[in-house]
Design a protein around this motif. Sequence first.
Motif, PDB file in Angstrom:
ATOM      1  N   GLN A  72       0.585  -1.078   0.200  1.00 56.19           N
ATOM      2  CA  GLN A  72       0.143  -0.342  -0.205  1.00 56.19           C
ATOM      3  C   GLN A  72       0.396   1.344   0.129  1.00 56.19           C
ATOM      4  N   SER A  73       1.931   1.063   0.904  1.00 57.22           N
ATOM      5  CA  SER A  73       3.166   2.638   0.850  1.00 57.22           C
ATOM      6  C   SER A  73       3.247   3.384  -0.669  1.00 57.22           C
ATOM      7  N   PHE A  74       3.562   1.846  -1.468  1.00 57.28           N
ATOM      8  CA  PHE A  74       3.849   2.587  -3.499  1.00 57.28           C
ATOM      9  C   PHE A  74       2.884   2.753  -3.936  1.00 57.28           C
ATOM     10  N   PHE A  75       1.897   2.113  -3.560  1.00 56.66           N
ATOM     11  CA  PHE A  75       0.838   1.862  -4.512  1.00 56.66           C
ATOM     12  C   PHE A  75      -0.163   2.960  -4.234  1.00 56.66           C
ATOM     13  N   SER A  76      -0.120   3.785  -3.365  1.00 56.69           N
ATOM     14  CA  SER A  76      -1.216   4.802  -2.233  1.00 56.69           C
ATOM     15  C   SER A  76      -0.183   6.005  -3.311  1.00 56.69           C
ATOM     16  N   LEU A  77       0.460   6.635  -3.882  1.00 53.85           N
ATOM     17  CA  LEU A  77       1.329   7.430  -4.083  1.00 53.85           C
ATOM     18  C   LEU A  77       1.393   7.365  -5.881  1.00 53.85           C
ATOM     19  N   ALA A  78       1.017   6.888  -6.506  1.00 53.28           N
ATOM     20  CA  ALA A  78       0.639   6.373  -7.764  1.00 53.28           C
ATOM     21  C   ALA A  78       2.650   6.092  -8.496  1.00 53.28           C
ATOM     22  N   VAL A  79       3.167   5.921  -8.250  1.00 52.14           N
ATOM     23  CA  VAL A  79       4.404   5.136  -8.365  1.00 52.14           C
ATOM     24  C   VAL A  79       4.576   3.466  -9.178  1.00 52.14           C
ATOM     25  N   GLY A  80       5.315   3.450  -9.920  1.00 51.09           N
ATOM     26  CA  GLY A  80       5.926   2.475 -10.533  1.00 51.09           C
ATOM     27  C   GLY A  80       5.132   2.036 -12.083  1.00 51.09           C
ATOM     28  N   PHE A  81       4.114   3.046 -12.451  1.00 55.93           N
ATOM     29  CA  PHE A  81       3.966   3.170 -13.717  1.00 55.93           C
ATOM     30  C   PHE A  81       4.423   4.153 -14.545  1.00 55.93           C
ATOM     31  N   SER A  82       5.465   5.326 -13.960  1.00 56.65           N
ATOM     32  CA  SER A  82       5.841   6.655 -14.289  1.00 56.65           C
ATOM     33  C   SER A  82       4.744   6.950 -15.118  1.00 56.65           C
ATOM     34  N   CYS A  83       3.556   7.400 -14.010  1.00 54.18           N
ATOM     35  CA  CYS A  83       2.493   8.378 -14.573  1.00 54.18           C
ATOM     36  C   CYS A  83       4.117   9.801 -13.654  1.00 54.18           C
ATOM     37  N   MET A  84       4.588   9.968 -12.502  1.00 55.28           N
ATOM     38  CA  MET A  84       5.021  10.426 -12.022  1.00 55.28           C
ATOM     39  C   MET A  84       6.428  10.821 -13.033  1.00 55.28           C
ATOM     40  N   VAL A  85       6.755  10.092 -14.107  1.00 51.24           N
ATOM     41  CA  VAL A  85       7.807  10.488 -14.472  1.00 51.24           C
ATOM     42  C   VAL A  85       6.437  11.661 -15.982  1.00 51.24           C
ATOM     43  N   THR A  86       6.165  11.530 -16.480  1.00 54.50           N
ATOM     44  CA  THR A  86       5.180  11.981 -17.661  1.00 54.50           C
ATOM     45  C   THR A  86       5.098  13.477 -16.317  1.00 54.50           C
ATOM     46  N   TYR A  87       4.112  13.984 -15.078  1.00 53.19           N
ATOM     47  CA  TYR A  87       3.844  15.093 -14.778  1.00 53.19           C
ATOM     48  C   TYR A  87       5.409  16.096 -14.048  1.00 53.19           C
ATOM     49  N   SER A  88       6.242  14.691 -14.508  1.00 54.75           N
ATOM     50  CA  SER A  88       7.104  15.818 -13.572  1.00 54.75           C
ATOM     51  C   SER A  88       8.372  16.586 -14.820  1.00 54.75           C
ATOM     52  N   SER A  89       7.673  15.750 -16.042  1.00 55.72           N
ATOM     53  CA  SER A  89       8.979  16.001 -17.345  1.00 55.72           C
ATOM     54  C   SER A  89       8.231  17.405 -17.656  1.00 55.72           C
ATOM     55  N   TYR A  90       6.988  18.266 -17.319  1.00 57.49           N
ATOM     56  CA  TYR A  90       6.808  19.227 -17.057  1.00 57.49           C
ATOM     57  C   TYR A  90       7.016  20.286 -16.220  1.00 57.49           C
ATOM     58  N   LEU A  91       8.168  20.204 -15.625  1.00 55.66           N
ATOM     59  CA  LEU A  91       8.461  21.064 -14.309  1.00 55.66           C
ATOM     60  C   LEU A  91       9.997  21.965 -14.254  1.00 55.66           C
ATOM     61  N   LYS A  92       9.711  22.841 -14.036  1.00 53.31           N
ATOM     62  CA  LYS A  92      11.141  24.514 -14.226  1.00 53.31           C
ATOM     63  C   LYS A  92      11.793  23.353 -13.457  1.00 53.31           C
ATOM     64  N   LYS A  93      12.977  24.124 -13.637  1.00 56.93           N
ATOM     65  CA  LYS A  93      14.542  23.642 -12.660  1.00 56.93           C
ATOM     66  C   LYS A  93      14.604  24.074 -11.901  1.00 56.93           C
ATOM     67  N   ASP A  94      13.543  25.555 -11.262  1.00 56.51           N
ATOM     68  CA  ASP A  94      13.816  26.099 -10.484  1.00 56.51           C
ATOM     69  C   ASP A  94      12.945  25.097  -9.228  1.00 56.51           C
ATOM     70  N   VAL A  95      12.620  24.465  -9.688  1.00 66.54           N
ATOM     71  CA  VAL A  95      12.099  23.853  -8.031  1.00 66.54           C
ATOM     72  C   VAL A  95      12.732  22.391  -7.439  1.00 66.54           C
ATOM     73  N   SER A  96      12.927  22.455  -6.344  1.00 63.99           N
ATOM     74  CA  SER A  96      13.191  21.292  -6.044  1.00 63.99           C
ATOM     75  C   SER A  96      12.781  20.109  -5.589  1.00 63.99           C
ATOM     76  N   LEU A  97      13.081  19.107  -5.902  1.00 59.95           N
ATOM     77  CA  LEU A  97      12.664  17.440  -6.599  1.00 59.95           C
ATOM     78  C   LEU A  97      12.052  16.836  -5.315  1.00 59.95           C
ATOM     79  N   PRO A  98      13.237  16.429  -4.164  1.00 63.55           N
ATOM     80  CA  PRO A  98      12.513  16.169  -2.812  1.00 63.55           C
ATOM     81  C   PRO A  98      12.169  17.034  -2.195  1.00 63.55           C
ATOM     82  N   SER A  99      12.054  18.501  -1.899  1.00 54.54           N
ATOM     83  CA  SER A  99      11.329  18.992  -1.350  1.00 54.54           C
ATOM     84  C   SER A  99       9.342  18.467  -1.879  1.00 54.54           C
ATOM     85  N   SER A 100       9.410  18.523  -2.855  1.00 51.38           N
ATOM     86  CA  SER A 100       8.052  18.153  -4.161  1.00 51.38           C
ATOM     87  C   SER A 100       7.201  17.361  -3.687  1.00 51.38           C
TER      88      SER A 100
END
Length: 447
Positions: free
Chosen positions: A221-249
């Motif tokens: 449940q710990s990683f299923f609940s965060l939408a990780v594993g299918f690269s959804c967040m890869v696609t979302y973060s590809s639209y992100l500017k360079k002035d944003v901290s990834l660990p913080s986000s």
Amino acid sequence: MNQKKEQWSSKIGFILSSAGAAIGLGAIWKFPYVTGMSGGGAFFLIFVIFTLLIGLPLLISEFIIGRGSGKEAISAYKTLAPNSLWKWVGRLGVLGCFLLLSFYSVVGGWIIIYSGLSIPGKIIGEGINYPDLFNSITSNPFITIGGLALFILINIIVLSFGIQNGIEKANKYMMPILFIFFIVLVIRSITLDGALEGIRFFLYPDFSKITGEAILYALGQSFFSLAVGFSCMVTYSSYLKKDVSLPSSANSVVWMNIFVSLLAGLAIFPVVFAFGLKPTAGPGLLFVVLPTVFSQMPFGHLFLCLFLILFLFATLTSSFSLLEIIVAAFSSNGKHSRRKISWISGFIVFIAGIPSALSFGALKNFHLFSKTVFDAIDYLVSNIMLPIGSFLIALFISYRMEQSIVKQEFFLSNSLSLTWFSIWRVLMKWIIPIIIILVFLNMIGVF
């Protein structure tokens, strides 16, 4: 070229959209009944620990892959690892999101129809038999397919407007409303007579009730609940500017998800105990048990309306990310417009979702590997494809991706020490792959 056509307009827009992708049926529907059946407070504590130790590092990894490449899921792996088989990690993600959305949309359709039939009745004071209502919805082929179509149509419309004017704008409105409604429900729930017993069940960790199976379920449940594993967040973060901290986000998204899980427990378990019900009601907890309880409360129709709207919003914000990874993959070459790809993708998902929609009616006696079509696809996606995807992402970022890019993306726009990077690296390189293997073996019944 590493240039994207669109970007998130702000950090908060990205965080809310990413949190919306993570906060869905898993947090509001699945988490409460799994917690109820797994001992309550001890399970919740273990879930929080694993979310921070497993889910957070995986989420940071997907963010790094996405922004480090500037590409959607399939192109990201091809860009970072040219002429290799790693591109199949992105393809697995797109296929997984397609299959997941095909049955996820069925549940989304149930929620729309269920809300449309129950809310007006409560407002005018009609008595409603919620078990019969839910069964009549899920078993009627015209209703379920109609709900499926309507749910997918909403997704198509939002995604047609793009990242900033579609997904981001929708999440900027829907996520704050979701939190406000949740807090209102929690306040009402914890002020009921007898609510204290439910709060104690949910927050007091009684480890005598924890089994090995419950621990492994909390891991999953710990990683299923965060939408990780299918690269959804890869696609979302590809639209992100360079002035944003990834660990913080990633940290913000994780804590928002934990907060919603906390709110879900505080909204549900005090109500269950206040009315003398069992917390082990299972999947029917949100569709049958809670609406029945709301109907017995003063102003119950108001709280039921808030709850159903909240449930719908959470389901939609997650489905946006599932359809986006498909749309982004097929519109990245620029040959077809986002709007056209959104409609084509949505239509194909609708066709693929029909067998799942009929699994509780016309096709209820048709089985694949002793499961209905709905349950078979759910099992394939959640128990097999998702752990494999998470495992491959951990291997990719640890052993294949250029480590100078990994380090650069990790430290961009933050002042984190090298110690935090080292801890994250050890988790991704050794700990998380082993844990995922254990979860996977448990899910497929090896032990």
